[in-house]
Structure formats: structure tokens, C-alpha cells
Design an enzyme around this catalytic site. Structure first.
Site, PDB file in Angstrom:
ATOM      1  N   ILE A   1      -8.361  -1.570  -0.834  1.00 13.10           N
ATOM      2  CA  ILE A   1      -7.097  -0.863  -0.634  1.00 13.10           C
ATOM      3  C   ILE A   1      -7.368   0.407   0.167  1.00 13.10           C
ATOM      4  O   ILE A   1      -8.199   1.234  -0.208  1.00 13.10           O
ATOM      5  CB  ILE A   1      -6.462  -0.513  -1.991  1.00 13.10           C
ATOM      6  CG1 ILE A   1      -6.242  -1.774  -2.825  1.00 13.10           C
ATOM      7  CG2 ILE A   1      -5.134   0.221  -1.799  1.00 13.10           C
ATOM      8  CD1 ILE A   1      -5.935  -1.497  -4.280  1.00 13.10           C
ATOM      9  N   GLY A   2      -6.682   0.573   1.304  1.00 12.58           N
ATOM     10  CA  GLY A   2      -6.859   1.764   2.120  1.00 12.58           C
ATOM     11  C   GLY A   2      -7.997   1.710   3.111  1.00 12.58           C
ATOM     12  O   GLY A   2      -8.345   2.731   3.724  1.00 12.58           O
TER      13      GLY A   2
ATOM     14  N   GLY B   1     -10.631  -6.002   3.321  1.00 11.64           N
ATOM     15  CA  GLY B   1     -11.206  -4.753   2.852  1.00 11.64           C
ATOM     16  C   GLY B   1     -10.470  -4.280   1.622  1.00 11.64           C
ATOM     17  O   GLY B   1      -9.423  -4.823   1.254  1.00 11.64           O
TER      18      GLY B   1
ATOM     19  N   ASP C   1      -4.024  -9.768   8.104  1.00 12.17           N
ATOM     20  CA  ASP C   1      -4.636  -8.624   7.428  1.00 12.17           C
ATOM     21  C   ASP C   1      -4.915  -8.911   5.959  1.00 12.17           C
ATOM     22  O   ASP C   1      -5.074  -7.979   5.168  1.00 12.17           O
ATOM     23  CB  ASP C   1      -3.798  -7.355   7.597  1.00 12.17           C
ATOM     24  CG  ASP C   1      -2.504  -7.362   6.806  1.00 12.17           C
ATOM     25  OD1 ASP C   1      -2.102  -8.429   6.286  1.00 12.17           O
ATOM     26  OD2 ASP C   1      -1.867  -6.282   6.709  1.00 12.17           O
TER      27      ASP C   1
ATOM     28  N   GLY D   1      -8.129   0.154   6.038  1.00 14.28           N
ATOM     29  CA  GLY D   1      -7.719   0.117   7.450  1.00 14.28           C
ATOM     30  C   GLY D   1      -7.449  -1.276   7.971  1.00 14.28           C
ATOM     31  O   GLY D   1      -7.470  -1.504   9.186  1.00 14.28           O
TER      32      GLY D   1
ATOM     33  N   THR E   1      -4.284  -1.568  10.337  1.00 13.16           N
ATOM     34  CA  THR E   1      -4.526  -0.858  11.601  1.00 13.16           C
ATOM     35  C   THR E   1      -5.398  -1.699  12.532  1.00 13.16           C
ATOM     36  O   THR E   1      -5.100  -1.838  13.732  1.00 13.16           O
ATOM     37  CB  THR E   1      -5.198   0.496  11.326  1.00 13.16           C
ATOM     38  OG1 THR E   1      -4.343   1.292  10.515  1.00 13.16           O
ATOM     39  CG2 THR E   1      -5.494   1.223  12.630  1.00 13.16           C
TER      40      THR E   1
END
Length: 216
Positions: A18-19, A16, A90, A21, A24
Site C-alpha cells: 500500500i502506497g 507493491g 496496477d 507507487g 503512478t
């Protein structure tokens, strides 16, 4: 090499912008699948804060440093994961090409691409990529919330260019499934119903190539 019962994929990548998730959700998958997790070590890149201040000057140094570190880490982690039922990372190594195509000029990108392909040809592709799609406003809010000083100069335009590069790249993939999850206006950390739907993805079967997954 056995898998957790019901899981259809062993090497899973969460991607995804930047930012979005990624970390997480990778943590959640690691617990849910009892999987080995691999997290990008971007905080150690000395060119990252310099790039956000002066992208034209530091883009090539940044991208080459990321490439070397990502390749080294994945090679070591994947070679040591033979006894794990599943692996969740990730980041996808070819995100290096996605970002470089956005940050580098044509001549530097051609050089970079040659280096990339000569280095990385022996690493395995993932069995499944899950891409978290967020709108730009939410990405900016998430970036601000985590409070990394060097990210304060990230612009809306830069995030939009990265987003387009991701979609352009993943629409060409045919070797494994890419599952695009629309997470706009969704907080899967706070809302366990959405999180449970995300956690169910590895137990489903998807066609190779571009897939869209509806959380609602």
C-alpha cells in the site's frame, strides 16, 4: 496479435505494498507502451474504511468483496483487450490471496481460498510482474501524503506483515518473471533517470521466477 517493437511482455502487472507507487508507474507504462491500463477500483469497497477501524470484524467481508470486484473487472477488461498491443494493470489478482492470508484467521482463509480457486481458474496469468519494494517508513509517508481518511488507521505492523506475505508468495512463483525493484530512498516521479530505468524493464528478458532489479 502484435506487440510494440522491442517489448517482450504483453500482460504486465505492477505490484507493491500500500502506497508503493503502483498506480503512478502503471500510468507511466501505459503511456510508454501505448498500452491498455487497468486500475483497481478499491475506492468503491464499502468495507475498506470499516476494516481499518475494526479488522477482526470486517476482514472476511472486505476480502470477499475485493475478490468479486477484482475478478469481475479483470475478466471484462482482459476479454475486451484483444486489439491492444499491451496491457498494464496496477494489481495482480492473486494479491487477494496474499492479503487474505494476512487478514483472515485459519478457518476463514481456508474457506476464502476454496472460493478464490473455484472462481478464478480461467483467468490468464500475467507475462511479467514488477514489484515495487519500499521501506515501511516511506510507505507511511506516501499514505499520509495522499490523504485518504480511511487509510489513517493503517499501522506499521500491518504494512510489514503484508510486505512479508508478498515476498513469501512471489518467491514461490515459477510460471512468469517477478522483477523486484528496490525503490527505497528513490523518487522515480521526480528523478527521470530512475523512471527511465523502470520503463526499460518490459524491453528486457528475465528468467521465470524471482528476479532482483537494481535501479542504482
Amino acid at each position: 496479435m502484435t506487440e510494440k517493437p522491442g517489448s517482450n511482455y504483453r500482460y504486465i502487472v505492477v505490484e507493491g505494498n500500500i502506497g508503493a507507487g503502483k498506480t503512478t508507474l502503471t500510468e507511466a507504462y501505459s503511456r510508454h507502451l501505448n498500452a491498455k491500463e487497468i486500475y483497481e477500483q478499491f475506492v468503491d469497497n464499502p468495507f475498506l474504511p470499516l476494516f481499518y477501524e475494526n479488522p477482526d470484524k470486517y476482514a472476511l467481508q472486505l476480502e470477499l468483496t475485493f475478490l468479486v470486484e477484482r475478478f469481475r473487472q479483470l475478466k471484462e477488461e482482459l476479454e475486451s483487450s484483444l486489439f491492444h498491443n499491451a496491457i498494464v494493470a496496477d494489481y495482480y489478482l492473486k494479491k487477494s490471496l496474499i492479503f487474505a492470508s494476512t487478514t483472515l484467521d485459519e478457518a476463514d482463509f481456508k474457506l476464502y481460498a476454496r472460493i478464490f480457486h473455484s472462481m478464478t481458474g480461467t483467468l490468464p496469468e500475467p507475462d511479467l510482474v514488477i514489484y515495487l519494494h519500499q521501506n515501511t517508513e516511506q510507505l507511511l509517508q506516501n499514505i499520509a501524503h495522499r490523504g485518504r481518511t480511511y487509510e489513517s488507521n493503517i499501522s506499521r505492523t500491518y504494512l510489514e506483515r503484508i510486505q512479508k506475505s508478498y515476498f513469501r508468495f512471489f518467491k514461490q512463483v515459477s510460471a512468469f518473471p517477478v522483477v523486484v525493484v528496490d525503490c527505497q530512498n528513490i523518487d522515480f516521479v521526480a528523478d527521470k533517470a530512475y523512471l527511465n530505468k523502470l520503463l526499460d524493464i518490459p524491453f528486457q528478458r528475465f528468467n521465470k521466477g524471482f528476479n532482483v532489479y537494481d535501479l542504482k
